[in-house]
Motif scaffolding. Structure first.
Motif, PDB file in Angstrom:
ATOM      1  N   SER A  85      89.273  98.659 -91.420  1.00 37.29           N
ATOM      2  CA  SER A  85      89.607 100.044 -90.894  1.00 37.29           C
ATOM      3  C   SER A  85      89.462  99.982 -89.243  1.00 37.29           C
ATOM      4  CB  SER A  85      88.690 101.077 -91.361  1.00 37.29           C
ATOM      5  OG  SER A  85      88.688 101.141 -92.874  1.00 37.29           O
ATOM      6  N   ALA A  86      88.424  99.543 -88.960  1.00 39.44           N
ATOM      7  CA  ALA A  86      88.299  99.538 -87.334  1.00 39.44           C
ATOM      8  C   ALA A  86      89.530  98.749 -86.503  1.00 39.44           C
ATOM      9  CB  ALA A  86      86.856  98.582 -86.723  1.00 39.44           C
ATOM     10  N   ALA A  87      90.252  97.645 -87.370  1.00 39.38           N
ATOM     11  CA  ALA A  87      91.274  97.051 -86.568  1.00 39.38           C
ATOM     12  C   ALA A  87      92.487  98.060 -86.800  1.00 39.38           C
ATOM     13  CB  ALA A  87      91.368  95.841 -87.485  1.00 39.38           C
ATOM     14  N   LEU A  88      92.566  98.731 -87.677  1.00 38.86           N
ATOM     15  CA  LEU A  88      93.812  99.420 -88.065  1.00 38.86           C
ATOM     16  C   LEU A  88      93.637 100.584 -86.797  1.00 38.86           C
ATOM     17  CD1 LEU A  88      96.374 100.230 -89.712  1.00 38.86           C
ATOM     18  CD2 LEU A  88      94.580 101.437 -91.372  1.00 38.86           C
ATOM     19  N   GLU A  89      92.550 101.218 -86.593  1.00 37.09           N
ATOM     20  CA  GLU A  89      92.449 102.353 -85.716  1.00 37.09           C
ATOM     21  C   GLU A  89      92.431 101.952 -84.536  1.00 37.09           C
ATOM     22  OE1 GLU A  89      91.800 106.135 -84.429  1.00 37.09           O
ATOM     23  OE2 GLU A  89      92.321 105.347 -86.333  1.00 37.09           O
ATOM     24  N   ALA A  90      92.024 100.789 -84.097  1.00 41.59           N
ATOM     25  CA  ALA A  90      92.227 100.194 -82.727  1.00 41.59           C
ATOM     26  C   ALA A  90      93.743 100.107 -82.405  1.00 41.59           C
ATOM     27  CB  ALA A  90      91.669  98.619 -82.734  1.00 41.59           C
ATOM     28  N   LEU A  91      94.478  99.618 -83.229  1.00 36.14           N
ATOM     29  CA  LEU A  91      96.016  99.520 -82.944  1.00 36.14           C
ATOM     30  C   LEU A  91      96.626 100.688 -82.789  1.00 36.14           C
ATOM     31  CD1 LEU A  91      97.083  96.594 -85.573  1.00 36.14           C
ATOM     32  CD2 LEU A  91      96.595  96.526 -83.047  1.00 36.14           C
ATOM     33  N   ARG A  92      96.288 101.880 -83.770  1.00 31.31           N
ATOM     34  CA  ARG A  92      96.802 103.186 -83.511  1.00 31.31           C
ATOM     35  C   ARG A  92      96.348 103.712 -82.046  1.00 31.31           C
ATOM     36  NH1 ARG A  92      95.447 104.820 -89.716  1.00 31.31           N
ATOM     37  NH2 ARG A  92      97.613 104.419 -90.490  1.00 31.31           N
ATOM     38  N   GLU A  93      94.873 103.427 -81.628  1.00 30.15           N
ATOM     39  CA  GLU A  93      94.541 103.993 -80.545  1.00 30.15           C
ATOM     40  C   GLU A  93      95.319 103.340 -79.330  1.00 30.15           C
ATOM     41  OE1 GLU A  93      92.102 106.257 -79.262  1.00 30.15           O
ATOM     42  OE2 GLU A  93      92.475 106.915 -81.386  1.00 30.15           O
ATOM     43  N   GLY A 115      94.882 104.721 -75.831  1.00 23.49           N
ATOM     44  CA  GLY A 115      93.395 104.163 -75.739  1.00 23.49           C
ATOM     45  C   GLY A 115      93.392 102.768 -74.974  1.00 23.49           C
ATOM     46  N   GLU A 116      92.300 102.006 -75.325  1.00 26.21           N
ATOM     47  CA  GLU A 116      92.228 100.705 -74.904  1.00 26.21           C
ATOM     48  C   GLU A 116      93.404  99.889 -75.423  1.00 26.21           C
ATOM     49  OE1 GLU A 116      92.174  97.371 -73.563  1.00 26.21           O
ATOM     50  OE2 GLU A 116      90.481  98.513 -73.045  1.00 26.21           O
ATOM     51  N   ARG A 117      94.253  99.322 -74.742  1.00 26.20           N
ATOM     52  CA  ARG A 117      95.694  98.769 -74.885  1.00 26.20           C
ATOM     53  C   ARG A 117      95.882  97.553 -75.274  1.00 26.20           C
ATOM     54  NH1 ARG A 117      95.748 101.559 -70.361  1.00 26.20           N
ATOM     55  NH2 ARG A 117      96.483  99.563 -69.198  1.00 26.20           N
ATOM     56  N   PHE A 118      94.802  96.695 -75.139  1.00 25.79           N
ATOM     57  CA  PHE A 118      94.572  95.275 -75.262  1.00 25.79           C
ATOM     58  C   PHE A 118      93.813  95.072 -76.698  1.00 25.79           C
ATOM     59  CE2 PHE A 118      96.098  92.554 -71.593  1.00 25.79           C
ATOM     60  CZ  PHE A 118      97.296  93.414 -71.373  1.00 25.79           C
ATOM     61  N   VAL A 119      94.514  94.675 -77.825  1.00 23.74           N
ATOM     62  CA  VAL A 119      93.821  94.334 -79.219  1.00 23.74           C
ATOM     63  C   VAL A 119      93.762  92.869 -79.519  1.00 23.74           C
ATOM     64  CG1 VAL A 119      93.377  95.213 -81.523  1.00 23.74           C
ATOM     65  CG2 VAL A 119      93.894  96.961 -79.785  1.00 23.74           C
ATOM     66  N   SER A 134     101.459  97.880 -65.836  1.00 26.08           N
ATOM     67  CA  SER A 134     102.406  98.923 -66.506  1.00 26.08           C
ATOM     68  C   SER A 134     101.794 100.105 -67.415  1.00 26.08           C
ATOM     69  CB  SER A 134     103.688  98.437 -66.822  1.00 26.08           C
ATOM     70  OG  SER A 134     103.498  97.766 -68.335  1.00 26.08           O
ATOM     71  N   LYS A 135     100.703  99.865 -67.888  1.00 23.30           N
ATOM     72  CA  LYS A 135      99.885 100.541 -68.882  1.00 23.30           C
ATOM     73  C   LYS A 135     100.534 100.246 -70.240  1.00 23.30           C
ATOM     74  CE  LYS A 135      98.011 104.073 -65.844  1.00 23.30           C
ATOM     75  NZ  LYS A 135      96.861 103.288 -65.616  1.00 23.30           N
ATOM     76  N   GLY A 136     101.323  99.175 -70.628  1.00 26.06           N
ATOM     77  CA  GLY A 136     101.834  98.723 -71.807  1.00 26.06           C
ATOM     78  C   GLY A 136     100.715  98.283 -72.639  1.00 26.06           C
ATOM     79  N   ALA A 137     101.090  98.158 -73.973  1.00 22.92           N
ATOM     80  CA  ALA A 137     100.006  97.504 -74.892  1.00 22.92           C
ATOM     81  C   ALA A 137     100.285  96.193 -75.303  1.00 22.92           C
ATOM     82  CB  ALA A 137     100.000  98.366 -76.061  1.00 22.92           C
ATOM     83  N   LEU A 138      99.270  95.378 -75.921  1.00 23.09           N
ATOM     84  CA  LEU A 138      99.376  94.289 -76.272  1.00 23.09           C
ATOM     85  C   LEU A 138      98.594  93.977 -77.637  1.00 23.09           C
ATOM     86  CD1 LEU A 138     100.012  91.165 -75.897  1.00 23.09           C
ATOM     87  CD2 LEU A 138      97.832  90.691 -75.040  1.00 23.09           C
ATOM     88  N   ALA A 139      98.897  93.482 -78.758  1.00 23.84           N
ATOM     89  CA  ALA A 139      98.121  93.262 -79.992  1.00 23.84           C
ATOM     90  C   ALA A 139      98.442  91.586 -80.097  1.00 23.84           C
ATOM     91  CB  ALA A 139      98.685  93.926 -80.991  1.00 23.84           C
TER      92      ALA A 139
END
Length: 209
Positions: free
Chosen positions: A25-33, A38-42, A97-102
């Motif tokens: 669940s923590a991983a799922l929530e981290a991606l949503r955040e 929120g923190e953009r690198f996961v 650029s405040k983009g996100a990375l997973a």
């Protein structure tokens, strides 16, 4: 036999909503955040079958739908030297650029055979371990999927699915969807005998070819 059923009902496309989290669940929530600012690198790590590819594909689709600047990179340890340089540069651009990375791998960034600067970038955000679903988690996910359709599955049928078919949840749910379609065609409740009948009806034509 399994392939025939999957041709009738291919696995649903991965989304964040149809991911069965179990202990993740923590991983799922981290991606949503990450998509909410929120923190953009996961970085997600774990063995095969723990859900890495599902989550990264779902993250990419969710970002595209929301028009967010985001990139998903699965199994970073397989990148060539040139690709690692390109990913390092991309990480820097996304940060600016405040983009996100997973991204994902089978071990934490510090333990992967990558360029030191790329390891540092990948570890600069949230790093989470993914755990494969237990049989109890898979049984609960199948029951929940069936309940959404107004179907009650007995444990014997669920155990049969888990024993006889690929154990990843995409395949298991596709099998359930195919069986649901067959039961509607036959106007009969979903039971283990009905599943075995469905399998026979698909394999017998193949045997006669």
């Amino acid at each position: 036999m399994q392939q025939l059923l999957l041709e009738l009902a291919p696995p649903p496309p991965p989304t964040l909503e149809n991911f069965s989290p179990g202990r993740n669940s923590a991983a799922l929530e981290a991606l949503r955040e990450a998509l909410r600012g929120g923190e953009r690198f996961v970085f997600l790590w774990g063995p095969g079958g723990s859900g890495k590819t599902h989550l990264l594909r779902a993250f990419s689709e969710a970002a595209a739908a929301a028009k967010h600047e985001a990139v998903a990179v699965d199994d970073v340890a397989r990148l060539s030297d040139a690709e690692q340089v390109a990913l390092f540069d991309l990480c820097n651009r996304l940060r600016a650029s405040k983009g996100a990375l997973a991204a994902s791998g089978e071990a934490p960034p510090a333990q992967l055979a990558l360029r030191p600067d790329l390891r540092s970038r990948l570890a600069s955000g949230i790093v989470l371990q993914l755990h494969p679903l237990s049989d109890a988690d898979k049984a609960a996910a199948l029951s929940a999927r069936a309940a959404e359709r107004g179907i009650s599955l007995d444990r014997e049928l669920i155990d049969y699915l888990l024993r006889h078919f690929d154990r990843d949840m995409g395949t298991q749910i596709a099998m359930l969807d195919a069986l649901d379609r067959y039961s509607l065609q036959r106007k009969r409740a979903i039971t283990l005998p009905l599943l075995k009948e469905a399998l026979r009806s698909l394999t017998e034509p193949e045997a006669r070819r």
